[in-house]
Design a protein around this motif. Structure first.
Motif, mmCIF file in Angstrom:
data_model
loop_
_atom_site.group_PDB
_atom_site.id
_atom_site.type_symbol
_atom_site.label_atom_id
_atom_site.label_comp_id
_atom_site.label_asym_id
_atom_site.label_seq_id
_atom_site.Cartn_x
_atom_site.Cartn_y
_atom_site.Cartn_z
ATOM 1 N N VAL A 22 0.840 -1.226 -0.081
ATOM 2 C CA VAL A 22 0.026 0.035 -0.069
ATOM 3 C C VAL A 22 1.029 1.204 0.030
ATOM 4 O O VAL A 22 0.488 2.134 -0.751
ATOM 5 C CB VAL A 22 -0.985 0.029 1.318
ATOM 6 N N ASP A 23 1.901 1.363 0.811
ATOM 7 C CA ASP A 23 2.673 2.743 0.865
ATOM 8 C C ASP A 23 3.266 2.996 -0.241
ATOM 9 O O ASP A 23 3.201 4.157 -0.646
ATOM 10 C CB ASP A 23 3.682 2.818 1.891
ATOM 11 N N ILE A 26 0.743 4.416 -2.608
ATOM 12 C CA ILE A 26 -0.070 5.769 -2.134
ATOM 13 C C ILE A 26 0.911 6.989 -2.450
ATOM 14 O O ILE A 26 0.501 7.683 -2.934
ATOM 15 C CB ILE A 26 -0.350 5.641 -0.675
ATOM 16 N N GLN A 27 2.379 6.660 -2.341
ATOM 17 C CA GLN A 27 3.355 7.430 -2.362
ATOM 18 C C GLN A 27 3.408 7.730 -3.983
ATOM 19 O O GLN A 27 3.589 8.982 -4.534
ATOM 20 C CB GLN A 27 4.760 7.072 -1.960
ATOM 21 N N ALA A 30 0.302 9.844 -5.042
ATOM 22 C CA ALA A 30 0.537 11.233 -4.418
ATOM 23 C C ALA A 30 1.069 12.328 -5.145
ATOM 24 O O ALA A 30 1.135 13.459 -4.927
ATOM 25 C CB ALA A 30 1.012 11.297 -3.087
#
Length: 125
Positions: A22-23, A26-27, A30
């Motif tokens: 996930v991280d 998401i990065q 973004a």
């Protein structure tokens, strides 16, 4: 199960993202203008650079848009199609992964509708 979130919830680690799916996503999402590009391509279909740039909700430089398109292409969300002819024609379109991402963005829009993030709602006193 999302191991990185589980370990954070159990206070095992607050910075370790090893094995976390996930991280990094998401990065990636973004990055400035990236989701707008996916949204526009999902709504418009195959689109030339200039038309895509005009469709975005604000002034984006050609350099930034080009960088975002390359980012999306390198991650398998966008394909760049070059059509030979009297004049070179380049169109950008979503891949299957890009269309899936666009659908998740549509889901997010539905989730945001009526929430505190809904800019169309009147402000509460």
């Amino acid at each position: 199960r999302i191991p990185c979130i589980e370990s954070r919830l159990m206070n095992k680690s607050t910075t370790d993202t090893e094995g976390c799916l996930v991280d990094p996503l998401i990065q990636f999402l973004a990055r400035q203008w990236l989701t707008h590009v996916v949204w526009a391509l999902g709504e418009m279909g195959p689109t030339r650079f200039g038309a895509l740039r005009r469709a975005l909700p604000g002034p984006v430089s050609a350099r930034t848009l080009s960088t975002r398109l390359k980012d999306l292409e390198s991650h398998g969300f966008v394909v760049r199609n070059v059509h030979d002819g009297a004049a070179l024609k380049v169109e950008y379109s979503l891949t299957d992964a890009g269309r899936a991402l666009h659908e998740r963005l549509r889901d997010s829009e539905a989730l945001a509708a009526g929430s505190p993030f809904d800019r169309s709602r009147p402000a509460e006193p």
